[in-house]
Scaffold this motif. Structure first.
Motif, mmCIF file in Angstrom:
data_model
loop_
_atom_site.group_PDB
_atom_site.id
_atom_site.type_symbol
_atom_site.label_atom_id
_atom_site.label_comp_id
_atom_site.label_asym_id
_atom_site.label_seq_id
_atom_site.Cartn_x
_atom_site.Cartn_y
_atom_site.Cartn_z
ATOM 1 N N ASP A 24 -0.411 11.641 32.758
ATOM 2 C CA ASP A 24 -0.429 11.792 34.221
ATOM 3 C C ASP A 24 0.773 12.631 34.607
ATOM 4 N N PRO A 25 0.570 13.839 35.095
ATOM 5 C CA PRO A 25 -0.701 14.434 35.488
ATOM 6 C C PRO A 25 -1.452 15.040 34.302
ATOM 7 N N VAL A 26 -2.736 15.317 34.529
ATOM 8 C CA VAL A 26 -3.579 16.003 33.550
ATOM 9 C C VAL A 26 -3.517 17.492 33.846
ATOM 10 N N SER A 27 -3.229 18.282 32.822
ATOM 11 C CA SER A 27 -3.183 19.734 32.983
ATOM 12 C C SER A 27 -4.470 20.343 32.439
ATOM 13 N N ALA A 28 -4.966 21.345 33.134
ATOM 14 C CA ALA A 28 -6.189 22.036 32.714
ATOM 15 C C ALA A 28 -6.128 23.470 33.214
ATOM 16 N N THR A 29 -7.110 24.247 32.837
ATOM 17 C CA THR A 29 -7.231 25.620 33.319
ATOM 18 C C THR A 29 -8.581 25.782 33.996
ATOM 19 N N VAL A 30 -8.568 26.253 35.234
ATOM 20 C CA VAL A 30 -9.795 26.596 35.944
ATOM 21 C C VAL A 30 -10.143 28.018 35.521
ATOM 22 N N ALA A 31 -11.374 28.234 35.084
ATOM 23 C CA ALA A 31 -11.821 29.563 34.680
ATOM 24 C C ALA A 31 -13.270 29.736 35.129
#
Length: 77
Positions: free
Chosen positions: A54-61
């Motif tokens: 927490d937090p969760v990291s991601a990539t928007v693509a």
């Protein structure tokens, strides 16, 4: 694209990509909006999300495309 071909023509396409970081409540909400929400109870979903960092990291693509109505074929006289 195949379902639009013939009626519409592609005008532009842009690739959008950026990093995001979401807290656990947002992750629960995002999962709840998709089909995966139907495989778990809300308690089980919250429990599983609590196991993530927490937090969760991601990539928007995503690809964003613009289409215009193709001109109607000319009718013979």
């Amino acid at each position: 694209a195949s379902t639009l071909a013939g009626t519409f023509s592609p005008l532009a396409e842009e690739q959008v990509r950026y990093p995001v970081s979401w807290g656990s409540p947002v992750v629960v909400d995002l999962v709840a909006m998709g089909p995966n929400a139907f495989h778990l109870s809300s308690t089980a979903l919250t429990d599983r999300v609590s196991e993530l960092p927490d937090p969760v990291s991601a990539t928007v693509a995503v690809s964003v495309s613009t289409w215009v109505r193709a001109p109607a074929p000319a009718t013979p006289r």
